[in-house]
Write a protein that holds these residues in place. Structure first.
Motif, PDB file in Angstrom:
ATOM      1  N   ILE A  57       0.792  -1.244  -0.022  1.00 26.19           N
ATOM      2  CA  ILE A  57       0.100   0.084   0.078  1.00 26.19           C
ATOM      3  C   ILE A  57       0.856   1.065   0.128  1.00 26.19           C
ATOM      4  N   LEU A  58       1.949   1.129   0.802  1.00 23.70           N
ATOM      5  CA  LEU A  58       2.882   2.316   0.804  1.00 23.70           C
ATOM      6  C   LEU A  58       3.318   2.574  -0.421  1.00 23.70           C
ATOM      7  N   ALA A  59       3.820   1.216  -0.838  1.00 28.61           N
ATOM      8  CA  ALA A  59       4.743   1.521  -2.414  1.00 28.61           C
ATOM      9  C   ALA A  59       3.603   2.028  -3.430  1.00 28.61           C
ATOM     10  N   ILE A  60       2.196   1.621  -3.582  1.00 24.99           N
ATOM     11  CA  ILE A  60       1.469   2.051  -4.295  1.00 24.99           C
ATOM     12  C   ILE A  60       1.157   3.692  -4.298  1.00 24.99           C
ATOM     13  N   LEU A  61       1.211   3.986  -2.992  1.00 31.39           N
ATOM     14  CA  LEU A  61       0.919   5.429  -2.752  1.00 31.39           C
ATOM     15  C   LEU A  61       2.236   6.286  -3.108  1.00 31.39           C
ATOM     16  N   GLY A  62       3.387   5.672  -3.197  1.00 36.67           N
ATOM     17  CA  GLY A  62       4.522   6.316  -3.545  1.00 36.67           C
ATOM     18  C   GLY A  62       4.540   6.551  -5.096  1.00 36.67           C
TER      19      GLY A  62
END
Length: 332
Positions: A14-19
């Motif tokens: 999820i953090l990577a997708i937001l990134g």
């Protein structure tokens, strides 16, 4: 692994997708207005966005951190050794993480310290080819600091699980290896962050105590760019320090890689891959307006044109680092 892999991988993904989403917007900002790249400051911002984008992609595809465990693992010993050292070791994940740290240091030096304290040397220090050279050096340096992980990850299939890789730190627990690890971690994290803090302190003391400091230099010190880079520095220290301190204990044989605490510190570190675009937008109105223009440029033609006209009608203002100042300096 002591923690639930699915929860850890889901959180990191999820953090990577937001990134990916946030840094795509930043990259589109410069694609939409290429004139911004005439300023070295914006070249560093673009480079930072690309580095964070690559980190996001690597996190998603990384075994243990992201969804890389869904990919079939090699059974051939040679391919397994390559897989363990190049992919499973997560060397390239953290290389781009600390590459971003050094790009932030370059931003502090270029946009704040040289522009405020040494304005006469700005144009010479940050010519086009030199800027590319600084970026290339930071990439090589960050790989040198994280590349030791290639030698610590080995191919060792487990008979009791489907794991094929493990960490075997060379000379783990020895004074030499612990001292070397402390030095590397200082250079990866604490040296650049403490350097940024030191540069800010020097700028404040130099500018406030100088009877010949221009009003423009004092305004820069209080400006939104100073606040923006200052916030980025604080976030780097808060988010990266726990992971690097944990690594010292792991190499010294006092902590376990892939434990619950290890994954928590990694998640904390990965939050920075999407926070930078938020910092640009929240601290700089010009970036916010250009984000909107870049976003609306991807909308259906009529909607996009109408939105861009409305935004231009409100006056976008100078580029985030453009300035009417003389001598190549930037104004906030």
């Amino acid at each position: 692994m002591e923690t639930s892999p699915s929860k850890t991988q889901l959180t990191n993904s999820i953090l990577a997708i937001l990134g990916i989403l946030g840094n795509t917007m930043t990259i589109l900002l410069f694609f939409h207005d290429k004139k911004l790249l005439k300023k070295s400051y914006n070249v560093f911002i673009l480079c930072l966005a690309i580095a964070d984008m690559l980190t996001s992609i690597l996190v998603i595809t990384s075994p243990g951190f992201g969804l890389g465990d869904l990919i079939a693992r090699p059974t051939n010993p040679v391919l397994g050794e390559i897989y363990c050292r190049a992919i499973w070791s997560r060397v390239f994940v953290f290389q781009h993480v600390f590459f971003s740290v050094y790009i932030t240091l370059l931003l502090t030096i270029e946009q704040r310290w040289v522009a405020v304290v040494k304005p006469a040397k700005y144009n010479v220090a940050f010519k086009g080819k030199r800027v590319i050279g600084y970026i290339f050096f930071c990439w090589i340096w960050s790989f040198g600091l994280t590349g030791t992980g290639i030698f610590d990850a080995v191919y060792e299939p487990s008979s009791s699980s489907n794991e094929i890789c493990t960490f075997k730190f060379i000379s783990s627990g020895s004074i030499f290896r612990t001292s070397l690890s402390v030095f590397i971690i200082i250079m990866k994290m604490f040296f650049p962050c403490l350097s940024m803090i030191g540069l800010y302190i020097h700028m404040i003391v130099k500018t406030n105590n100088s009877p010949v400091a221009s009003a423009e230099s004092k305004a820069k010190l209080r400006g939104k760019m100073t606040r923006m880079i200052g916030i980025m520095t604080c976030i780097l220290l808060i988010c990266y320090s726990p992971n690097q301190i944990f690594l010292i204990f792991a190499i010294a044989g006092k902590a376990k890689i892939d434990s619950t605490l290890h994954h928590f510190t990694a998640i904390l570190a990965f939050t920075t891959i999407f926070t930078n675009p938020l910092i640009y937008g929240l601290s700089n109105a010009n970036y916010r307006k250009r984000y909107k223009m870049a976003l609306f440029s991807m909308c259906p033609k009529r909607l996009g044109e109408g939105a861009n006209v409305a935004l231009r009608g409100r006056r976008v203002g100078p580029a985030p680092s453009e300035s009417p100042a003389k001598g190549g300096q930037h104004a906030d």
